[in-house]
Enzyme design. Structure first.
Site, short mmCIF file in Angstrom:
data_model
loop_
_atom_site.label_atom_id
_atom_site.label_comp_id
_atom_site.label_asym_id
_atom_site.label_seq_id
_atom_site.Cartn_x
_atom_site.Cartn_y
_atom_site.Cartn_z
N HIS A 179 5.54 14.41 -32.46
CA HIS A 179 4.54 13.82 -33.33
C HIS A 179 3.89 12.67 -32.54
O HIS A 179 3.86 11.53 -33.00
CB HIS A 179 5.16 13.34 -34.64
CG HIS A 179 4.45 13.87 -35.84
ND1 HIS A 179 4.24 13.15 -36.99
CD2 HIS A 179 3.85 15.07 -36.07
CE1 HIS A 179 3.58 13.89 -37.87
NE2 HIS A 179 3.34 15.05 -37.33
N HIS B 93 -2.39 23.17 -30.66
CA HIS B 93 -1.17 22.81 -31.38
C HIS B 93 -0.57 24.01 -32.11
O HIS B 93 0.65 24.15 -32.18
CB HIS B 93 -1.48 21.69 -32.38
CG HIS B 93 -0.27 21.08 -33.00
ND1 HIS B 93 0.54 20.20 -32.32
CD2 HIS B 93 0.26 21.21 -34.24
CE1 HIS B 93 1.53 19.82 -33.11
NE2 HIS B 93 1.39 20.42 -34.28
#
Length: 754
Positions: free
Chosen positions: A95, A49
């Site tokens: 998200h 990430h």
């Protein structure tokens, strides 16, 4: 430093998402084994990430330069020049995993995070868009995720006073366990007032301001965002951040006042990995070191360990660098806006990130090892030898007529009206919205100088799953086509690449081909990529998601009063098909309703004639020649005509002859024998392709005067289909559907939001 007995083990590293080899590399770079704080910091900054360790090499191939680019990749958000000294900042981020675990907070904090990215460079947020993917609405889980995610988006955006002006939502079985929630934000700034995130000035003070720090979000970037979802997802709820839009609003205004008063050297939001990533990335960009004292961080929970403070992803926090003489002024502004402001560290010349707990050093790491020397992995792409995705369950009866097919498509989850979703959002706050959701193919926002910008967001997972390269080219073309429909010239693009596990060869192939298509399409359209996001490991126990590159594009138009609309508006106008439209049924919405499996490839797209058509449509809209313009997307040309009827609350009568000619010109494609079998079902395959086939970004349904269409036809192919008027959609003498019946079918999503 902790003694050796307290040092974490390699098994602890693996539990945090690192590999054994990565743990050994960390020890090599430190010259010793990492302690608890250092291992936590490395595990986050070396996570997928934060580090993009499987995609960074691919992203470097994208075109990022352009005359209008103000800020490109590497900053909190990209930005383009829109004239008169103004710049528009924009970015899209995901998200996904948080939203799959806790959809309300996952989606809400996704909006909050992307807003912070925008005002972190000094731009006031002016709009939000969202791109959503869920399992089929027949699934109770998918309905729950959809309902709560939409509520979360509305909760944050409405509360903070930023309009949600557009977006998209698709339903596919592959997203059942791993939904996608992508949020895009735009902001407006004077060019001279924009700020970058690089830390600078040895001896300058590092100030943390905003909300206090808690244990929510710990492990979000590594444990949650950089791993596949599994059966124990409920256990990951503590890794989901909790947002407070009212605190976010105060943080926004505080940040912009600090910048407006020239009090900051640099500014960075605290997103994934919290203090860890914000401080290390600021130091890396500035080529400096940073010392942080976690004992000075305002906490909302007692007894937090230093590593917890460093990796907490509590929301609504910013980190800035301030000259020592101006610290008191900065803290006074923070107090005015009722946000915590604390001097927690300093900029050093050590090129190291040192973490202190009062007088005690609890972490000491080279910045270059944390950020620049993160291990990068070479993908091993391999085209899959067989199907990756099961065929959908068919819902359209064999032998369905054109009328039945049209109504089924209009009511299908991926085409039905999105009104039940976007009516939960405030799209008018700030009084800047010129074209709101449902009025046009792109949102249009008025600019201070009298012009306007347009923005759209697009992506088709199913088409990319069929052909990653061509499907991605189509997504870029469709986004540009949406801008053309309102008269906007593209200025820049942002992207969010949602893929499954890149360590698997077939996913690596999907990702590589998609990025290649993204780069080729952007170069062909001369649209630079100014930033974006990569979200990998979107995969559950039942398999991977459809590969879903989402693209957001911003363009400009000179006169907001002439911004195009999608709905028919004037009785007697000529309805026409515009562009080199060569549709196919494979991988389209009709194929899904029929239960067809995905094809092994899609026809290649020639971007050059599509670009010529888009320019012609754009110029015609700007000149006021067209009363409506709507790109042909899901469901094909007859669905596009029906959507224009519904948007304008007026009917249209199409002549049968041009549609028959178009059908004759099409050669059925696909599995051997399909054309013959479909012909026996009721709608001949060439006619089905002519009416319902898809070729995103290459065709438009427009309406205007005969003279206007003659002028348009001098620049690009135009086929006249009929005229605007009446209260039915008719095709020759064979089809006549009342607007009320079309509207009833199109309202199929309504029951999902009682």
């Amino acid at each position: 430093m902790p003694d050796a007995a307290a040092l974490p083990t390699v098994d602890d590293a693996v539990a945090l998402g690192l590999t054994r080899a990565e743990y050994a590399l960390i020890a090599e770079k430190l010259g010793r084994e990492p302690n608890e704080v250092e291992l936590a910091v490395f595990s986050l900054l070396w996570s997928e990430h934060c580090s993009y360790k499987h995609s960074r090499a691919l992203l470097r191939t994208l075109p990022t330069e352009g005359e209008r680019v103000v800020m490109g990749p590497g900053e909190n958000a990209g930005a383009v020049d829109v004239g008169d000294g103004w710049a528009v900042a924009f970015k899209v981020e995901s998200h996904n995993h948080p939203s799959a675990v806790e959809p309300f907070q996952g989606a809400a904090t996704g909006v909050g995070g992307i807003l912070r990215d925008v005002f972190a460079i000094g731009a006031r947020p002016i709009a939000v868009l969202d791109s959503l993917r869920f399992g089929e609405p027949t699934s109770a889980r998918s309905r729950f995720l959809l309902d709560r995610a939409v509520a979360g988006i509305g909760h944050y955006g409405n509360s903070v006073g930023v309009p949600t002006v557009g977006g998209e939502v698709f339903f596919e079985g592959s997203y059942e366990q791993n939904c996608l929630v992508n949020a895009m934000a735009l902001g407006l700034a004077r060019r001279e007032d924009m700020v970058r995130s690089a830390a600078a000035g040895v001896g300058n003070v590092v100030v943390l301001f905003g909300a206090s720090t808690g244990r929510d979000g710990i492990g979000g970037a590594s444990v949650l965002a950089s791993a596949e979802l599994g059966e124990a997802d409920e256990d990951k709820r503590p890794t989901v951040q909790v947002g407070d839009p009212f605190a976010g609003k105060k943080l926004l205004e505080c940040s912009l006042e600090l910048l407006d008063r020239g009090l900051l050297v640099s500014l960075q939001d605290l997103g994934a990995a919290g203090l860890t990533s914000s401080s290390a990335e600021m130091a890396s960009k500035g080529g400096v070191g940073v010392d942080l004292d976690v004992a000075r961080v305002p906490l909302r929970e007692e007894g937090m360990a230093p590593f917890e403070i460093m990796i907490s992803e509590s929301q609504e926090r910013m980190l800035c660098v301030v000259e020592p003489a101006r610290v008191d002024e900065v803290l006074a502004v923070c107090a005015k806006w009722e946000v915590h402001g604390s001097a927690i560290g300093s900029v050093t010349d050590t090129a190291r990130l040192r973490v202190l707990d009062g007088e005690r050093v609890v972490g000491d790491m080279p910045v270059v090892a944390l950020v620049d020397d993160c291990p990068l992995y070479e993908l091993r792409p391999q085209r899959p030898s067989g199907p990756l995705y099961r065929a959908p369950a068919g819902s359209l009866a064999a032998g369905a007529s054109v009328r039945e097919t049209l109504l089924a498509l209009l009511g299908s989850p991926n085409i039905a009206s999105r009104l039940p979703l976007y009516e939960q959002y405030d799209w008018l706050v700030q009084s800047r919205t010129v074209r709101r959701p449902g009025q046009a193919d792109a949102a249009v926002l008025a600019m201070p100088g009298g012009g306007a910008i347009a923005v759209a967001i697009d992506g088709s997972g199913r088409r990319v799953a069929a052909d990653p390269y061509t499907g991605t080219v189509e997504a870029v073309l469709e986004c540009a086509a949406n801008l053309a429909c309102v008269g906007a010239q593209p200025l820049g693009l942002t992207n969010c690449l949602n893929f499954a596990n890149p360590e698997k060869p077939h996913v690596a192939w999907q990702l590589s081909e998609s990025v290649r298509g993204l780069g080729d399409a952007c170069r062909a359209l001369a649209v630079p990529v100014v930033g974006g996001n990569v979200s990998l490991y979107n995969e559950g126990a039942e398999g991977p998601i459809y590969p879903t590159p989402v693209v957001g594009m911003v363009g400009e138009l000179p006169d907001p009063a002439r911004a195009g609309r999608s709905g028919f508006a004037r009785e007697g106008d000529v309805v026409a098909l515009v562009g080199p439209f060569a549709p196919v049924l494979e991988a389209g919405e009709l194929a899904k309703l029929r239960g067809d499996a995905l094809p092994v490839a899609l026809p290649e797209v020639d971007v050059r004639p599509a670009r010529t058509t888009q320019a012609a449509v754009r110029d015609a809209v700007r000149a006021g020649d067209l009363c409506s313009a709507h790109d042909i997307a899901e469901g094909g040309r007859l669905v596009a005509v029906a959507e224009s009827c519904l948007a304008g609350a007026t009917g249209a009568r199409l002549a049968a002859r041009p549609l028959a000619a178009l059908a004759t010109a099409l050669t059925p494609r696909g599995r051997a024998g399909r054309a013959a079998s479909r012909a026996q079902d009721g709608v001949p395959e060439p006619l089905a392709a002519a009416l319902f086939g898809e070729a995103p970004g290459t065709g438009f349904v427009v309406s205007g005067s005969q003279e206007a269409l003659d002028r348009l036809g001098a620049r690009t192919p135009v086929v006249e289909l009929g005229t605007v008027g009446g209260d039915v959609l008719a095709v020759g003498d064979d089809l006549s559907v009342a607007l009320g019946e079309l509207a009833e079918a199109h309202a199929a999503l309504g029951p999902l939001f009682p």
